[in-house]
Design a protein around this motif. Structure first.
Motif, PDB file in Angstrom:
ATOM      1  N   THR A  30      10.110   0.530   3.459  1.00 41.59           N
ATOM      2  CA  THR A  30       9.438   1.253   2.684  1.00 41.59           C
ATOM      3  C   THR A  30      10.588   1.937   1.681  1.00 41.59           C
ATOM      4  O   THR A  30      11.468   2.582   2.224  1.00 41.59           O
ATOM      5  N   ALA A  31      10.447   1.416   0.473  1.00 41.41           N
ATOM      6  CA  ALA A  31      11.278   2.032  -0.775  1.00 41.41           C
ATOM      7  C   ALA A  31      10.522   3.095  -1.420  1.00 41.41           C
ATOM      8  O   ALA A  31       9.457   2.713  -1.998  1.00 41.41           O
ATOM      9  N   SER A  32      10.925   4.190  -1.975  1.00 45.59           N
ATOM     10  CA  SER A  32      10.254   5.036  -2.482  1.00 45.59           C
ATOM     11  C   SER A  32      10.970   5.585  -3.837  1.00 45.59           C
ATOM     12  O   SER A  32      12.112   5.601  -3.840  1.00 45.59           O
ATOM     13  N   SER A  33      10.361   6.111  -4.829  1.00 43.90           N
ATOM     14  CA  SER A  33      10.981   6.632  -5.956  1.00 43.90           C
ATOM     15  C   SER A  33      10.498   7.939  -6.394  1.00 43.90           C
ATOM     16  O   SER A  33       9.183   8.130  -6.440  1.00 43.90           O
ATOM     17  N   GLN A  34      11.287   8.913  -6.260  1.00 43.00           N
ATOM     18  CA  GLN A  34      10.756  10.359  -6.580  1.00 43.00           C
ATOM     19  C   GLN A  34       9.762  10.848  -5.771  1.00 43.00           C
ATOM     20  O   GLN A  34       8.995  11.752  -5.958  1.00 43.00           O
ATOM     21  N   VAL A  35       9.850  10.657  -4.427  1.00 42.67           N
ATOM     22  CA  VAL A  35       8.947  11.094  -3.388  1.00 42.67           C
ATOM     23  C   VAL A  35       9.737  12.340  -2.814  1.00 42.67           C
ATOM     24  O   VAL A  35      10.723  12.188  -2.124  1.00 42.67           O
ATOM     25  N   PRO A  36       9.296  13.727  -2.926  1.00 46.40           N
ATOM     26  CA  PRO A  36       9.972  14.873  -2.285  1.00 46.40           C
ATOM     27  C   PRO A  36      10.108  14.905  -0.868  1.00 46.40           C
ATOM     28  O   PRO A  36       9.195  14.348  -0.219  1.00 46.40           O
ATOM     29  N   HIS A  87       6.630   6.408  -6.985  1.00 47.44           N
ATOM     30  CA  HIS A  87       6.193   4.864  -6.637  1.00 47.44           C
ATOM     31  C   HIS A  87       6.877   4.417  -5.245  1.00 47.44           C
ATOM     32  O   HIS A  87       7.596   4.820  -4.739  1.00 47.44           O
ATOM     33  N   ILE A  88       5.900   3.505  -4.705  1.00 46.64           N
ATOM     34  CA  ILE A  88       6.161   3.290  -3.384  1.00 46.64           C
ATOM     35  C   ILE A  88       6.317   1.654  -3.354  1.00 46.64           C
ATOM     36  O   ILE A  88       5.206   0.837  -3.898  1.00 46.64           O
ATOM     37  N   LEU A  89       7.174   0.970  -2.731  1.00 43.77           N
ATOM     38  CA  LEU A  89       7.462  -0.392  -2.568  1.00 43.77           C
ATOM     39  C   LEU A  89       7.642  -0.651  -1.272  1.00 43.77           C
ATOM     40  O   LEU A  89       8.369  -0.148  -0.509  1.00 43.77           O
ATOM     41  N   GLN A  90       6.843  -1.549  -0.603  1.00 43.36           N
ATOM     42  CA  GLN A  90       6.791  -1.706   1.041  1.00 43.36           C
ATOM     43  C   GLN A  90       6.561  -3.034   1.266  1.00 43.36           C
ATOM     44  O   GLN A  90       6.179  -4.069   0.687  1.00 43.36           O
ATOM     45  N   ARG A  91       7.433  -3.579   2.444  1.00 43.64           N
ATOM     46  CA  ARG A  91       7.385  -4.793   2.982  1.00 43.64           C
ATOM     47  C   ARG A  91       7.036  -4.789   4.605  1.00 43.64           C
ATOM     48  O   ARG A  91       7.597  -4.041   5.153  1.00 43.64           O
ATOM     49  N   GLN A 138       0.703  -1.175   0.016  1.00 44.30           N
ATOM     50  CA  GLN A 138      -0.007   0.053   0.017  1.00 44.30           C
ATOM     51  C   GLN A 138       0.812   1.169  -0.048  1.00 44.30           C
ATOM     52  O   GLN A 138       1.835   1.073   0.408  1.00 44.30           O
ATOM     53  N   THR A 139       0.130   2.396  -0.352  1.00 42.06           N
ATOM     54  CA  THR A 139       0.835   3.639  -0.445  1.00 42.06           C
ATOM     55  C   THR A 139       1.335   4.213   0.711  1.00 42.06           C
ATOM     56  O   THR A 139       0.350   4.245   1.647  1.00 42.06           O
ATOM     57  N   VAL A 140       2.362   4.870   0.995  1.00 45.86           N
ATOM     58  CA  VAL A 140       3.077   4.995   2.165  1.00 45.86           C
ATOM     59  C   VAL A 140       3.452   6.392   2.193  1.00 45.86           C
ATOM     60  O   VAL A 140       4.131   6.999   1.192  1.00 45.86           O
ATOM     61  N   THR A 141       3.180   7.263   3.093  1.00 45.03           N
ATOM     62  CA  THR A 141       3.846   8.589   3.411  1.00 45.03           C
ATOM     63  C   THR A 141       4.282   8.664   4.630  1.00 45.03           C
ATOM     64  O   THR A 141       4.411   7.716   5.609  1.00 45.03           O
ATOM     65  N   MET A 142       5.041   9.915   4.772  1.00 51.05           N
ATOM     66  CA  MET A 142       5.677   9.937   6.254  1.00 51.05           C
ATOM     67  C   MET A 142       4.569  10.029   7.559  1.00 51.05           C
ATOM     68  O   MET A 142       5.142   9.333   8.395  1.00 51.05           O
ATOM     69  N   GLN A 143       3.446  10.136   7.288  1.00 52.45           N
ATOM     70  CA  GLN A 143       2.436   9.948   8.311  1.00 52.45           C
ATOM     71  C   GLN A 143       2.197   8.700   8.851  1.00 52.45           C
ATOM     72  O   GLN A 143       2.053   8.822   9.847  1.00 52.45           O
ATOM     73  N   ILE A 144       2.663   7.824   7.731  1.00 54.98           N
ATOM     74  CA  ILE A 144       2.523   6.228   8.264  1.00 54.98           C
ATOM     75  C   ILE A 144       3.290   6.068   9.499  1.00 54.98           C
ATOM     76  O   ILE A 144       2.964   5.303  10.356  1.00 54.98           O
ATOM     77  N   PHE A 145       4.759   6.598   9.299  1.00 55.50           N
ATOM     78  CA  PHE A 145       5.549   6.306  10.089  1.00 55.50           C
ATOM     79  C   PHE A 145       5.181   6.952  11.570  1.00 55.50           C
ATOM     80  O   PHE A 145       5.389   6.572  12.744  1.00 55.50           O
TER      81      PHE A 145
END
Length: 360
Positions: free
Chosen positions: A46-52, A128-132, A14-21
């Motif tokens: 959480t690995a991300s691509s081009q997330v400011p 893009h977001i990749l999470q485990r 699922q999509t993840v942002t800083m708020q999740i942490f």
């Protein structure tokens, strides 16, 4: 705390942002000599691509939903987030350095996996977001354990069903990886060992190591709140720990279910929790208010907190009384009192001047 992440060519979550942490906040409960409960250990990658303004790789490790370790691609350090976690190196001095090196390898692996997934989904750029998520739960009364393993890519899951020993893939693009993992018996045996043996043993060790923090019991302060005279009265408890709690209204000692609205348990910035339960008094006569009380109970604690509904106990945002012309009475009375005191002082000084010929 963790094992090295494997080289899968696909994974989703699922999509993840800083708020999740920020939301991965503290929780804890009792173990020996207290109420039985379920403990958990969960690791989130959480690995991300081009997330400011967000690290390309973040690892968060939690015990009983308390963040205990952290690593990200900016700091490149695997670090304790709780003081008691420092003692984990008692019999393993190289623990922090070794785990840092493992996570740096995972960081490169997840970065490559995102590129593979972008090709599989015909994507050329963008966020893009990749999470485990990997972990386990342990019931300290029955000794039952459960394991969890889940991946996601841009909001689509690929999860492990340990009972059937198969992976569940809702998206067609994940089927390739599902078949690859399902047919790899060696990897499945390794997953099962992690979830049923290694993870529970590690969890028990960490719960015991951090028992003074994880297993504490903090009772809350309870207040009665009301926005306006026609609003429901809210019984609000804040500062309790852990989050296993019950709260309800009673009338004449009997629990109420009608005209009651129970809110969610929410985290405070200090790791404690808060909750509230509202009571609609629109059909209740003021003289009957004292027949109601609010009850708070923390799981594993015998003492209950009882708060009787009395008007003088209610904290409110309503305006102070005004006279018939709409003037705030205290706003008028206070300056008048000050003026009278000042006039009295001047009168005394004038009188003293006449008697003595001096001002002091």
């Amino acid at each position: 705390m963790k094992t090295n992440t494997q080289s899968f060519t696909l994974v989703n979550l699922q999509t993840v942002t800083m708020q999740i942490f920020a939301a991965l906040v503290l929780l804890g409960t009792a173990l020996h000599g207290a109420a039985p409960m379920t403990h958990s250990m969960m690791n989130f990658i959480t690995a991300s691509s081009q997330v400011p303004n967000f690290p390309e790789f973040v690892f968060v490790g939690l015990v009983n939903e308390i963040e205990v370790v952290h690593y990200d691609s900016n700091s490149r350090k695997y670090e304790p987030k709780q003081e008691w976690m420092i003692r984990v190196t008692g019999d393993d001095p190289q623990y922090w350095q070794r785990e840092t090196e493992i996570l740096f390898g995972d960081q490169q692996l997840f970065k490559n996996n995102i590129e593979v997934l972008k090709q599989r989904f015909n994507q050329t750029g963008g966020v893009h977001i990749l999470q485990r998520m990997i972990g386990c739960e342990w019931d300290d009364e029955t000794d039952e354990v459960k394991g969890y393993e889940q991946y996601a890519y841009d909001g689509e899951d690929l999860s492990l069903d340990l009972e059937t020993e198969t992976w569940v893939a809702p998206k067609q693009q994940a089927v390739i990886t599902k078949h690859k993992l399902d047919n790899n018996k060696a990897w499945m045996d390794r997953y099962k060992h992690y979830h049923t043996v290694y993870c529970p043993e590690e969890l028990k060790k960490l719960v015991n190591l951090g028992r003074s923090s994880l297993l504490r019991k903090d009772l809350p302060s309870v207040s009665l709140l009301q926005k306006t005279p026609s609003s429901p009265v809210s019984c609000h408890a804040t500062g309790f720990y852990p989050d296993g709690a019950m709260m309800f209204w009673r009338k004449d000692g009997e629990e109420l279910h009608e005209d009651v609205d129970l809110g969610e348990i929410l985290p405070n910035h200090d790791g404690s929790f808060q909750m509230s339960v509202d009571l609609d008094l629109s059909s209740v006569k003021p003289e009957d208010w004292t027949r109601y009380d609010c009850v708070f109970q923390l799981v594993g604690v015998k003492e209950h907190i009882f708060t009787r509904l009395e008007e003088e106990k209610i904290r409110t945002n309503r305006e102070k009384p005004t006279d018939k012309n709409g003037i705030n009475i205290p706003a008028v009375v206070l300056p008048l009192v000050v003026l009278l005191l000042l006039l009295a002082l001047i009168g005394f000084l004038v009188y003293r001047r006449r008697i003595t010929g001096r001002w002091c």
